[in-house]
Design a protein around this motif. Sequence first.
Motif, mmCIF file in Angstrom:
data_model
loop_
_atom_site.group_PDB
_atom_site.id
_atom_site.type_symbol
_atom_site.label_atom_id
_atom_site.label_comp_id
_atom_site.label_asym_id
_atom_site.label_seq_id
_atom_site.Cartn_x
_atom_site.Cartn_y
_atom_site.Cartn_z
ATOM 1 N N ARG A 77 0.897 -1.116 0.060
ATOM 2 C CA ARG A 77 -0.078 0.027 -0.053
ATOM 3 C C ARG A 77 1.157 1.447 0.045
ATOM 4 O O ARG A 77 0.688 2.116 -0.886
ATOM 5 N N SER A 100 2.853 1.296 -3.634
ATOM 6 C CA SER A 100 1.859 1.892 -4.700
ATOM 7 C C SER A 100 1.292 3.108 -4.682
ATOM 8 O O SER A 100 0.751 3.610 -5.494
ATOM 9 N N SER A 148 -1.726 2.996 -3.384
ATOM 10 C CA SER A 148 -3.020 2.750 -3.848
ATOM 11 C C SER A 148 -3.479 1.597 -3.015
ATOM 12 O O SER A 148 -2.856 0.837 -2.420
ATOM 13 N N GLU A 157 -6.191 -0.674 -6.786
ATOM 14 C CA GLU A 157 -7.003 0.206 -7.255
ATOM 15 C C GLU A 157 -6.781 0.848 -8.633
ATOM 16 O O GLU A 157 -7.324 1.219 -9.629
ATOM 17 N N ASN A 158 -5.578 1.314 -8.572
ATOM 18 C CA ASN A 158 -5.115 2.086 -9.598
ATOM 19 C C ASN A 158 -4.648 1.321 -10.976
ATOM 20 O O ASN A 158 -3.894 1.677 -11.950
#
Lengths: 340, 340, 340, 340
Positions: C186, C189, C191, C224-225
């Motif tokens: 997390r 990234s 994200s 998510e990205n």
Amino acid sequence: MERELKIGMIGAGRIGRLHGNNLAHSVPGARLVSVADVHLTEDMKSWASELGVKNITSEPLNVINDKEIDAVFICSSTESHAELIMEAAKGSKHIFCEKPIHTDIAVIETALDEVIKAGVKLQVGFVRRFDHNHKKVRDTVASGRLGKPHIVKVTSRDPEPQSIEYVATSGGIFMDMTIHDFDMVRYLSGSEVTEVCAYGCIMIDSRIEKYGDVDTAIVILKFENGAIGVIENSRAARYGYDQRTEVHCDKGCIQVGNDLIDASMISTAEGVTCEKPTWFFLERYNNAFIAEARAFVDAVLHDSEPLVTGRDGLMPVYIAKAAEKSLKEGRSVKLSEVMA
Amino acid sequence: MERELKIGMIGAGRIGRLHGNNLAHSVPGARLVSVADVHLTEDMKSWASELGVKNITSEPLNVINDKEIDAVFICSSTESHAELIMEAAKGSKHIFCEKPIHTDIAVIETALDEVIKAGVKLQVGFVRRFDHNHKKVRDTVASGRLGKPHIVKVTSRDPEPQSIEYVATSGGIFMDMTIHDFDMVRYLSGSEVTEVCAYGCIMIDSRIEKYGDVDTAIVILKFENGAIGVIENSRAARYGYDQRTEVHCDKGCIQVGNDLIDASMISTAEGVTCEKPTWFFLERYNNAFIAEARAFVDAVLHDSEPLVTGRDGLMPVYIAKAAEKSLKEGRSVKLSEVMA
Amino acid sequence: MERELKIGMIGAGRIGRLHGNNLAHSVPGARLVSVADVHLTEDMKSWASELGVKNITSEPLNVINDKEIDAVFICSSTESHAELIMEAAKGSKHIFCEKPIHTDIAVIETALDEVIKAGVKLQVGFVRRFDHNHKKVRDTVASGRLGKPHIVKVTSRDPEPQSIEYVATSGGIFMDMTIHDFDMVRYLSGSEVTEVCAYGCIMIDSRIEKYGDVDTAIVILKFENGAIGVIENSRAARYGYDQRTEVHCDKGCIQVGNDLIDASMISTAEGVTCEKPTWFFLERYNNAFIAEARAFVDAVLHDSEPLVTGRDGLMPVYIAKAAEKSLKEGRSVKLSEVMA
Amino acid sequence: MERELKIGMIGAGRIGRLHGNNLAHSVPGARLVSVADVHLTEDMKSWASELGVKNITSEPLNVINDKEIDAVFICSSTESHAELIMEAAKGSKHIFCEKPIHTDIAVIETALDEVIKAGVKLQVGFVRRFDHNHKKVRDTVASGRLGKPHIVKVTSRDPEPQSIEYVATSGGIFMDMTIHDFDMVRYLSGSEVTEVCAYGCIMIDSRIEKYGDVDTAIVILKFENGAIGVIENSRAARYGYDQRTEVHCDKGCIQVGNDLIDASMISTAEGVTCEKPTWFFLERYNNAFIAEARAFVDAVLHDSEPLVTGRDGLMPVYIAKAAEKSLKEGRSVKLSEVMA
């Protein structure tokens, strides 16, 4: 299609065959058409036949005087180099000659005069200039992006000492081994050496003492451009051929390590192990030998200055003479002292 | 003198010529005697002539049926591989075939059956097995000195994406690119893959979406011996071809990095810079291609099992099928599901 | 002069003393004024006295309710974290809490609600975010200079397995060990994780099977990205604590290796040996623990958002739950399934 | 419990405070009880108070004559070292003294005589002996596992030149900077230097010429045990503090590079970038300063020989004198010439 350079090889020993194979397979524009060796063997004959060479002879002059030939590769024993250069020059052949040209400076100078008179190209076999690593150092320094060079360093260690028989006739460590490094510091610094001080010792094989030789040496050097340098040699690095160069400059430093056998790393409770450098000069400078031959062929075909000139063949011999004098007399020696 | 293997080349495109040059210059015991290409060009002809090949044809069967020929190198387009294998097998020729044999498993199996029936040797072109780095990993693991393998890792990134035209017919990332890595994990682990789960995404070129392809992927794998593994792929590593492998074992870990362009390090106020990996597979696997051809010639001349068998050609295709299914269905897929 | 933060320590075991020593010697602006441990020993007392702590107690509430105290460090056993957070929040103390907050998500959420209601700061002890290496990766990615992240990789291996007693109550590899790596992906990234698939096996100690645990694991992740990632864990890397991270992006890749015991290289005929990584987390993250405490003190004194928030404490627990579910059910699991 | 060593600090400048902080926080068994500085400032006072020091004075003799004190740390200006050593010896205090003891050999010898007469311990501040890297080289060589040392190499470059004011009174590069390296070659080789030849030049700041100084230097050395060595110095390595050592031995070579700021590698189309060495001696030798103080306290508490003796403080001064003479006279100089 581009013109083809017809080449005669003089000397078909280890180094001659290495160049011969490269010329046959890996040098575009080259054609190996004749081979001479004064001690011609059946092995040499079958090697040359395999490569499609038709003219195989024990008389170097047969090669030099062959009208078809454009250039010769002189890979015979050292003492014959200078005379063959003069013959080839007279015969208007372009010349690639293995290093050193000779150990006697007057003889070298006479040979170089002949080359100039004849207007032929001469490239001397300082192969390390064509190694991707050392070339990167030189090109980076020459580009000026790091500013003026301050310190030039060469680490050069052989994996194992030569036989005692070899040492007896080698001409001593500076003329035989360090001569490559003397060329290297000129190449890397882009400047001439003006003074040296040499320390040497016998750490590996005490039998060499009677030949007045050493097996471990450090030479410090001054350059015309104000920089200083150091060469460090050992005849026995048990882990392999150790060839590192480094130039420290105004804005930073470039250094190159060794090419390794592979890029592995093994980690265990005992430690982390990587591979050794490639074993010796045939492995390390394999691609450099190809690049060297290509450069010669290019220089002839495109009528450009060879990347290693006659002068480049001469200067390291002066430096070696100065280093020998320094070691013997226990003092710093100016190059002018041995050039007089 | 040792027997000479007479070889016919089928396909004289980039990879065929690469093999042809190696066979001519760098593989003792091999002789390239004929070349076929269904789209024979003048360039191909003059290339083959240069190498001394006499029999140059646009009909592969002329090569296969030539009595003089001992073995063929199948370097033609992928869809022709299987049929040429079968023809060559019927003609009792030993076979080196570029990967993949085919993308249809049934077709591969039929071809392999023919090979077995004919009793000829077949070596499939998974060239990375002959790379000094990956081979070091495999040999170290196989030696048992690190104990049982626990985790097998492959990082495999291309320097730049293929053209969109290529992608359209490539068969997808798993069949086209990861297939090498599926072979690699079998090679490194010494075990068969039993299950995979694949994640993929489009990060580089959105145009590939319409072909159902991805350009960035991670595949995790289970092995028969209890170990697990991971392959990670990208179609675009702007710094070059990134090919690293690693096996973590009971007593330690072996990993290999990339071969670099040179061994330089430049240090300035801005940072310390090293060279990039060699650009792409032709540079990185240059020596591996030679070793691969030598291994094939050796296997035939000494009647030993080729180092990459027909089964080695088949299994990665199964794994690729399972990875495709996993990506499509968003779940873990057992190899048995695609082998049924 | 800047205001001084008065701190109470709850829990004086290994990690509490580590933080206590750092607060006393290496964190400007911090003053350790009280220490509580429910199992207070003579050793703890003399340790605290040495540091000049006057208030030494076996009752955590004595620390929390001490009016002089501005902040507490919760370093007690995991199951007490959430309750102590709530007590401290009610007492309007800022809170540093060791990870994990709890293994039960509802409990964590209740505690975080209290923190928000009380308007105090909470920093969770994911110390690796303060390591110079991982922080360099995160900062480089966050700077955008490498473009969008495509692939996030974490290698995380302990030097030796925990005792079987520890495993019995550890909560399993994902909650106990990988939780750091879930935080790391997390962090690197920038994200959120949306889906995971976990493979695990028992390669080191078969006794852990009865606890439903594994000692070797690979988890792939979707973000998510759009990026994907992989975490790889082993409980036993015999060569030491192996903590590497890597993010492959649009324009290039950043990776960090391990800090080594020293920068030596020993070359012999047997090979080239380097040092191992620093032994375990106390050595590797020594400076990170200091930076972490400084960051907390800074956040409180300058009223800024802590670098590791309550949400950062919560999300890895969700990911661990999803990984557990994936391993158990043999399929890919969306985070939404465990967040419902 | 083990006895506690009560220490007085003389000199509270940068280096004195560094040692003071270490003694207070990081050296078990040490207690800093008094601090003297002839130019006592408010800053020094509040620093010492923070550390709990009660006796703060501008009179060094107040420290030396304090009955409570067991040992002194002499961190005042260089010219005061020798006299303070003599006073401390007379007062029967054990002594840690920053390098150099003095630049006048006679003065050093007188001071050392006093130390011997008084029977107190003296440790000289050659901190690099306590660096994990250099110590690894020395320990490996001393272990004998690599056989006899042949070549000893030291690369030592500062990140930026000293101010011209500093140079004016520094005593010259050999006495100020290379002195650490002269100590290092004795430490690494386990042998005494017998002869040196120094080359130097001004490449960085021409203003130093009027002080007869150089900013770039190479010194080659001979050792009593037959080995040879080289030290290379630059006052300005723009990329940071470059501190590498290497010993080539009979069976192999050990070399150490620099500690880097982090272990990152960033790969882009432009190249591969790593971090620079830690900036300067405070960063690089941070842990070595702690180890040095611990070693002194250990030597006193356990009545063992200090790891850096008075003789170790004296010998590098002789070597520096010989190097100065060599540079001035342009010749190789035996140590016996300056020891007479």
